[in-house]
Design an enzyme around this catalytic site. Structure first.
Site, PDB file in Angstrom:
ATOM      1  N   GLU A  30      -3.787  39.183 -28.247  1.00  0.00           N
ATOM      2  CA  GLU A  30      -4.082  40.016 -29.416  1.00  0.00           C
ATOM      3  C   GLU A  30      -5.180  41.021 -29.083  1.00  0.00           C
ATOM      4  O   GLU A  30      -5.100  42.210 -29.415  1.00  0.00           O
ATOM      5  CB  GLU A  30      -4.564  39.160 -30.589  1.00  0.00           C
TER       6      GLU A  30
ATOM      7  N   CYS B 108      -5.593  32.082 -32.238  1.00  0.00           N
ATOM      8  CA  CYS B 108      -6.492  30.925 -32.208  1.00  0.00           C
ATOM      9  C   CYS B 108      -7.647  31.136 -33.180  1.00  0.00           C
ATOM     10  O   CYS B 108      -7.949  32.255 -33.586  1.00  0.00           O
ATOM     11  CB  CYS B 108      -7.012  30.679 -30.798  1.00  0.00           C
TER      12      CYS B 108
ATOM     13  N   SER C 232       3.575  23.447  12.840  1.00  0.00           N
ATOM     14  CA  SER C 232       3.890  23.784  11.449  1.00  0.00           C
ATOM     15  C   SER C 232       3.061  24.938  10.919  1.00  0.00           C
ATOM     16  O   SER C 232       3.284  25.392   9.806  1.00  0.00           O
ATOM     17  CB  SER C 232       3.632  22.568  10.560  1.00  0.00           C
TER      18      SER C 232
ATOM     19  N   TRP D 230       2.519  28.176  11.405  1.00  0.00           N
ATOM     20  CA  TRP D 230       2.814  29.604  11.263  1.00  0.00           C
ATOM     21  C   TRP D 230       4.194  29.830  10.671  1.00  0.00           C
ATOM     22  O   TRP D 230       4.884  30.767  11.045  1.00  0.00           O
ATOM     23  CB  TRP D 230       2.720  30.316  12.619  1.00  0.00           C
TER      24      TRP D 230
ATOM     25  N   ARG E 200      -4.451  29.468  -5.623  1.00  0.00           N
ATOM     26  CA  ARG E 200      -5.606  28.569  -5.494  1.00  0.00           C
ATOM     27  C   ARG E 200      -6.763  29.013  -6.389  1.00  0.00           C
ATOM     28  O   ARG E 200      -7.475  28.192  -6.965  1.00  0.00           O
ATOM     29  CB  ARG E 200      -6.100  28.557  -4.042  1.00  0.00           C
TER      30      ARG E 200
ATOM     31  N   THR F   9      -1.829  15.448   5.511  1.00  0.00           N
ATOM     32  CA  THR F   9      -2.111  16.883   5.649  1.00  0.00           C
ATOM     33  C   THR F   9      -3.546  17.100   6.126  1.00  0.00           C
ATOM     34  O   THR F   9      -3.811  17.940   6.981  1.00  0.00           O
ATOM     35  CB  THR F   9      -1.871  17.589   4.298  1.00  0.00           C
TER      36      THR F   9
ATOM     37  N   ASP G  28      -3.631  18.955   9.532  1.00  0.00           N
ATOM     38  CA  ASP G  28      -3.919  20.390   9.420  1.00  0.00           C
ATOM     39  C   ASP G  28      -5.389  20.695   9.206  1.00  0.00           C
ATOM     40  O   ASP G  28      -5.809  21.833   9.382  1.00  0.00           O
ATOM     41  CB  ASP G  28      -3.138  21.008   8.242  1.00  0.00           C
TER      42      ASP G  28
ATOM     43  N   VAL H 256       3.532  13.628  -0.565  1.00  0.00           N
ATOM     44  CA  VAL H 256       2.772  13.825  -1.807  1.00  0.00           C
ATOM     45  C   VAL H 256       3.556  14.707  -2.782  1.00  0.00           C
ATOM     46  O   VAL H 256       3.753  14.351  -3.947  1.00  0.00           O
ATOM     47  CB  VAL H 256       1.394  14.439  -1.485  1.00  0.00           C
TER      48      VAL H 256
ATOM     49  N   SER I  76       6.714  15.352  -2.951  1.00  0.00           N
ATOM     50  CA  SER I  76       7.922  14.688  -3.440  1.00  0.00           C
ATOM     51  C   SER I  76       7.584  13.652  -4.506  1.00  0.00           C
ATOM     52  O   SER I  76       8.322  13.498  -5.486  1.00  0.00           O
ATOM     53  CB  SER I  76       8.666  14.024  -2.271  1.00  0.00           C
TER      54      SER I  76
END
Lengths: 371, 371
Positions: B60, B91, B183, B185, B199, B211, B215, B289, B291
């Site tokens: 609004e 609101c 894994s 790139w 993020r 992970t 990583d 995780v 899944s």
């Protein structure tokens, strides 16, 4: 034939860009993609044309037809004052359609500019004939878009094999069957219709023995209402297992090539009687067969149908590609030809892909995935 | 508040359609998507607005700002003669921004039409206050688009949990690593930048112990040049294994929840001190995780980044989803919000997905895959 000035070269580049865009509207297959643009002496675009696949008019003829339709409605400069820009040298041979050199001469077009020489060889191209008849004809060399347009088609021709299209219909997580083996309703009706349009273009369809045994496909090309089309592709089964006697693909013509090797399948198809040459081949799968063709570098075009669902288990659509580490991955490019590189088909997403020959050139493609 | 005529209802539907389209420009997350349209007495659209995510103006207020910018350039009907159509009831509470009921009263808007009641409860909505102050305010019920707009957001709220976004970056064949485990790139720079934008929106990021160990991600939100943003999400590690003492995510705040259960992670996050509530959660993986969260029905929004490459071997991005047969597949819908359902990011393709609650309703989705 003569040299062109810099100003002419700039204009040629722009018009060949347009011709390339036009060419990309056509489907890939037995014939190369070709686009053409007819311009007035002042550079105005009067008509465009493109080739729509085997058995249809070549791009030059399509553009001339568009010019004539327009000339029936309004006053246009005569063709003797016009120029045609073509992505490929006009052909000089009788195929399914007449030679384009003849069509250009008959139309009386004043000038011809083309980018890529006729791939059937220096003696077969139409440029020499046109020049001999007094047409102002020039090859505009170095046009990147025109050179790239049929990269894989030229490669297939150079390798003396058909143009090879592959089909893969999978879930978002790259599976073609659930854990219990159910697989037959992954993608939706619009994807199936598209797959039948592709079948209708090809001369032969390769499937593995596993697919025949589990799915019993008919491998016919059907129209939108499910009726068989007149022209049907040759069903080719690849693999060592026996084909059941009642298999649906046992029609008038079909082949079983008892091998796992794509090259041997190609050899068998090359040895077929010449009445029905296989110039466009479709690989439908399953995963073992499709992966073998991709691993051999023999897939020129990939239609990847993705259903918006996840399975988490079950057979993956691609298996052994001979890739051990990420830098050896098989890279693809999105292919803008034939309706675009990304399409929604009902609820599915279709990616149109072509293999990339030199992935290392793609520098922006390298980064750490999780940081 | 009063009933509306049929003609008014038609106009309301069209204007709420426009407001929904406007709302879909915003990102999903802690706040619902909201769109607003201000019209002149003759129905002309004078201004539109939408909410761009937590901490930014409500729809609004955004529409009123657009009206005022335009009114500075040209003569517009005064707001007292105008109507605002809003996908959600204004609101009436002080959050990060002031109450919209106040902004509407201060602007002197003559009429308010809204589709969906304020989800914070009947006492909290701004409609009653507006009516009490003499504004012509009507709820237009039954607008399908407005009701669907925040389907999963309402569900998350009803379940008393954060809105949950998931991230999956994979190859065309659904793999997140090659056969040898490499894994890092898979997707390209533009995909990474988008992932950092996501993020930056969230309150916490969940990754598995696997992970972290393989990583060693920092899990920070960074800007386009790689500098850490001021507001950082809370890193949350899920799983039973120990986290290395030198792990990059060991910053001022981080959590290790020793469980495989998404519900237990949510419980732990709900028990956090109230200064830093987790209202938007990002699941980054790895496959086990992610899944588990999808299998639990706890992913509201999925960003699926697809790199144009095939691996043929290696870890799949999704594993056990509890799906045994195809009819039990986890179905998704393409989500048009936040930049569109399908986007090219450099060489990658981003699919923006939301889970489908009732896949059986999608009849066109059912056909035989191979025929």
């Amino acid at each position: 034939m003569r040299a062109t000035t810099l100003e002419e070269t700039d204009r040629d580049t722009v018009l060949l860009d347009t011709a390339v865009t036009e060419a990309l509207r056509g489907p890939r297959g037995a014939n190369p993609l070709v686009g053409a643009v007819i311009t007035a002496p002042d550079g105005t675009v009067l008509a465009t044309g493109h080739h729509r696949g085997r058995g249809t008019d070549h791009a030059e003829v399509d553009a001339l037809a568009a010019y004539r339709r327009r000339a029936g409605q309004e006053s246009l400069p005569p063709l003797r004052d016009c120029t045609i820009h073509i992505t490929l040298e006009p052909c000089d041979h009788h195929g399914v359609t007449g030679p384009c050199s003849r069509a250009i001469l008959d139309a009386g077009l004043g000038a011809v500019r083309y980018a890529v020489p006729d791939p059937t060889g220096p003696d077969d191209g139409g440029a020499a004939r046109l020049a001999w008849h007094g047409v102002d004809v020039v090859q505009v060399s170095g046009h990147h878009g025109a050179a790239q347009l049929n990269r894989r088609w030229h490669r297939a021709r150079m390798e003396g094999r058909p143009f090879i299209t592959a089909h893969l219909a999978q879930s978002l997580d790259g599976r073609v069957a659930a854990a219990d083996g159910t697989s037959q309703w992954i993608t939706g009706g619009p994807s199936r219709r598209h797959a039948h349009e592709v079948r209708a273009r090809v001369d032969a369809i390769v499937v593995g023995t596993g697919t025949v045994i589990s799915d019993d496909p008919r491998l016919t090309a059907r129209d939108a209402v499910g009726a068989d089309l007149d022209r049907q592709p040759l069903p080719v089964v690849q693999g060592l297992r026996e084909i059941p006697g009642q298999a649906a693909l046992r029609r008038a013509d079909w082949l079983h090539v008892r091998t796992r090797s794509p090259q041997q399948v190609l050899q068998t198809l090359a040895d077929q009687p010449p009445q029905r040459p296989v110039r466009h081949l479709l690989i439908e799968g399953g995963p073992t067969v499709l992966s073998a063709w991709i691993a051999a570098g023999l897939v020129d075009e990939l239609f990847l149908y993705q259903a918006p669902l996840a399975l988490g288990d079950g057979a993956p659509g691609l298996t052994a590609l001979g890739v051990q580490t990420l830098t050896d991955a098989r890279h693809f490019d999105l292919d803008p030809a034939d309706g675009g590189s990304i399409r929604r088909l009902g609820r599915d997403v279709l990616l149109h892909l072509t293999p990339l020959d030199h992935p290392c050139d793609q520098e922006d493609h390298v980064h750490r995935n999780h940081l």
